[in-house]
Write a protein that holds these residues in place. Sequence first.
Motif, mmCIF file in Angstrom:
data_model
loop_
_atom_site.group_PDB
_atom_site.id
_atom_site.type_symbol
_atom_site.label_atom_id
_atom_site.label_comp_id
_atom_site.label_asym_id
_atom_site.label_seq_id
_atom_site.Cartn_x
_atom_site.Cartn_y
_atom_site.Cartn_z
ATOM 1 N N GLU A 68 0.195 8.713 16.587
ATOM 2 C CA GLU A 68 -0.013 9.922 15.265
ATOM 3 C C GLU A 68 -0.304 8.710 14.083
ATOM 4 N N SER A 69 -1.521 9.223 13.357
ATOM 5 C CA SER A 69 -1.810 8.366 12.193
ATOM 6 C C SER A 69 -0.714 8.785 10.630
ATOM 7 N N THR A 70 -0.891 8.329 10.359
ATOM 8 C CA THR A 70 -0.056 8.463 8.827
ATOM 9 C C THR A 70 -1.226 8.664 7.427
ATOM 10 N N ASP A 71 -1.627 8.311 7.703
ATOM 11 C CA ASP A 71 -2.977 8.006 6.589
ATOM 12 C C ASP A 71 -2.936 9.117 6.059
ATOM 13 N N ASP A 72 -2.648 10.763 6.411
ATOM 14 C CA ASP A 72 -2.961 11.718 6.034
ATOM 15 C C ASP A 72 -1.784 12.027 4.431
ATOM 16 N N ILE A 73 -0.514 11.385 5.547
ATOM 17 C CA ILE A 73 0.605 11.712 4.904
ATOM 18 C C ILE A 73 1.013 10.923 3.602
ATOM 19 N N ALA A 74 0.492 9.262 3.737
ATOM 20 C CA ALA A 74 0.308 8.178 2.970
ATOM 21 C C ALA A 74 -0.401 8.693 1.807
ATOM 22 N N GLU A 75 -2.070 9.094 2.064
ATOM 23 C CA GLU A 75 -2.572 9.754 0.944
ATOM 24 C C GLU A 75 -2.260 10.558 0.367
ATOM 25 N N ARG A 76 -1.894 11.899 0.562
ATOM 26 C CA ARG A 76 -1.179 12.461 0.446
ATOM 27 C C ARG A 76 -0.038 12.361 -1.297
ATOM 28 N N ARG A 77 0.735 11.763 -0.450
ATOM 29 C CA ARG A 77 2.328 11.105 -1.366
ATOM 30 C C ARG A 77 1.324 9.762 -2.455
ATOM 31 N N ASN A 78 0.518 9.163 -2.336
ATOM 32 C CA ASN A 78 -0.179 8.568 -2.875
ATOM 33 C C ASN A 78 -0.869 9.327 -4.267
ATOM 34 N N GLU A 79 -1.287 10.797 -3.992
ATOM 35 C CA GLU A 79 -2.377 11.370 -4.644
ATOM 36 C C GLU A 79 -1.017 11.634 -5.840
ATOM 37 N N LEU A 80 0.332 12.382 -5.040
ATOM 38 C CA LEU A 80 1.133 12.913 -5.497
ATOM 39 C C LEU A 80 1.742 11.937 -6.664
ATOM 40 N N ALA A 81 2.190 11.062 -6.014
ATOM 41 C CA ALA A 81 3.005 10.127 -7.132
ATOM 42 C C ALA A 81 1.842 9.469 -8.239
ATOM 43 N N THR A 82 0.944 9.468 -8.426
ATOM 44 C CA THR A 82 -0.744 9.036 -9.317
ATOM 45 C C THR A 82 -0.177 10.152 -10.369
ATOM 46 N N ARG A 83 -0.617 11.567 -9.828
ATOM 47 C CA ARG A 83 -0.279 12.202 -11.000
ATOM 48 C C ARG A 83 1.296 12.871 -11.374
ATOM 49 N N VAL A 84 2.666 12.100 -10.737
ATOM 50 C CA VAL A 84 3.359 12.179 -11.764
ATOM 51 C C VAL A 84 3.193 11.241 -12.517
ATOM 52 N N ARG A 85 3.333 9.847 -12.319
ATOM 53 C CA ARG A 85 2.904 8.655 -13.400
ATOM 54 C C ARG A 85 2.340 9.259 -14.077
ATOM 55 N N THR A 86 0.739 9.974 -14.440
ATOM 56 C CA THR A 86 0.160 10.247 -15.598
ATOM 57 C C THR A 86 0.888 11.027 -16.349
ATOM 58 N N HIS A 87 1.318 12.417 -15.368
ATOM 59 C CA HIS A 87 2.474 13.203 -16.422
ATOM 60 C C HIS A 87 4.100 12.930 -17.002
ATOM 61 N N ALA A 88 4.110 12.073 -16.583
ATOM 62 C CA ALA A 88 5.605 11.056 -16.734
ATOM 63 C C ALA A 88 4.830 10.196 -17.912
ATOM 64 N N GLY A 89 4.172 9.970 -18.116
ATOM 65 C CA GLY A 89 2.963 8.652 -18.911
ATOM 66 C C GLY A 89 3.174 9.819 -20.512
ATOM 67 N N GLU A 90 3.162 10.802 -20.325
ATOM 68 C CA GLU A 90 2.706 11.548 -21.160
ATOM 69 C C GLU A 90 4.545 11.914 -22.101
ATOM 70 N N ILE A 91 5.444 11.930 -20.936
ATOM 71 C CA ILE A 91 6.536 12.008 -21.635
ATOM 72 C C ILE A 91 6.920 11.150 -22.524
ATOM 73 N N ALA A 92 6.996 10.285 -21.685
ATOM 74 C CA ALA A 92 7.126 8.531 -22.337
ATOM 75 C C ALA A 92 6.335 8.072 -23.122
ATOM 76 N N ARG A 93 5.035 8.779 -23.874
ATOM 77 C CA ARG A 93 4.436 8.444 -24.790
ATOM 78 C C ARG A 93 5.374 9.293 -25.729
#
Length: 243
Positions: A10-35
């Motif tokens: 079984e491939s974990t590519d889809d899970i890793a891709e979804r995880r990375n997309e979510l982590a990127t969105r959180v970083r962007t959103h949390a970056g707004e709070i940081a600013r």
Amino acid sequence: MTEGLESDVESTDDIAERRNELATRVRTHAGEIARELAVLQGGDYGQEEFETDGGSWTLKYEAGDVQYLRFDPKSGSETYVVSSQQPPEPEALETAMADYGSFVAAYNEYVRSFDGLLEDVPDDFPEVESTAELVAERDRIVERIREVGNAMASELYRYEGEYGTYATTVAGTRWELKWDGDAVSYLRVGGSDGTYLLSQYGPPSAPEVRRLADDVGSFVEAFNEHVDDLESDLSRVSFDESI
């Protein structure tokens, strides 16, 4: 024995891709709070902690951007939702994201707690007194001292050479004049850590000028006595023309 080797992995590519997309969105959103926190706190770096029903969130920021966002649940291990390292494990990220909305709500409540904080702070301040007249008088006195210092430098240059220092004691305090050519380089009162009445930099403070100006006359008198001694020494030199 080879049956398992023939099964598909079984491939974990889809899970890793979804995880990375979510982590990127959180970083962007949390970056707004940081600013926003950086603007509120008035600094380039810092951190704030926010409590929720699910645990504790710590956001650290630097240069207006998020450095890390850590979630410490009330049950289980802490998770760095945002960090400089690799994204968190999908299961840990899922747990943290279930409480992320509460974190944002806690941040918003924190900001709203400052509402009206500065409403009663006065913005009508007393008039600032000008120092222009005092500075002008200070500069006039310092310029007069410089004229005297240049006159002394000119005599020392004529008597003793291109550059050097003349020092004496006035009222128990060392006064030292350094000349370079026919101009004063500095006039220092009180040794190496003393006050520069004259220098290549800015003038001394008005209180220092007031404290020392009365002794300038005594310094000049000591210099004149020094010149008189030099002339007296020269007057005792004889030259026999017959030699």
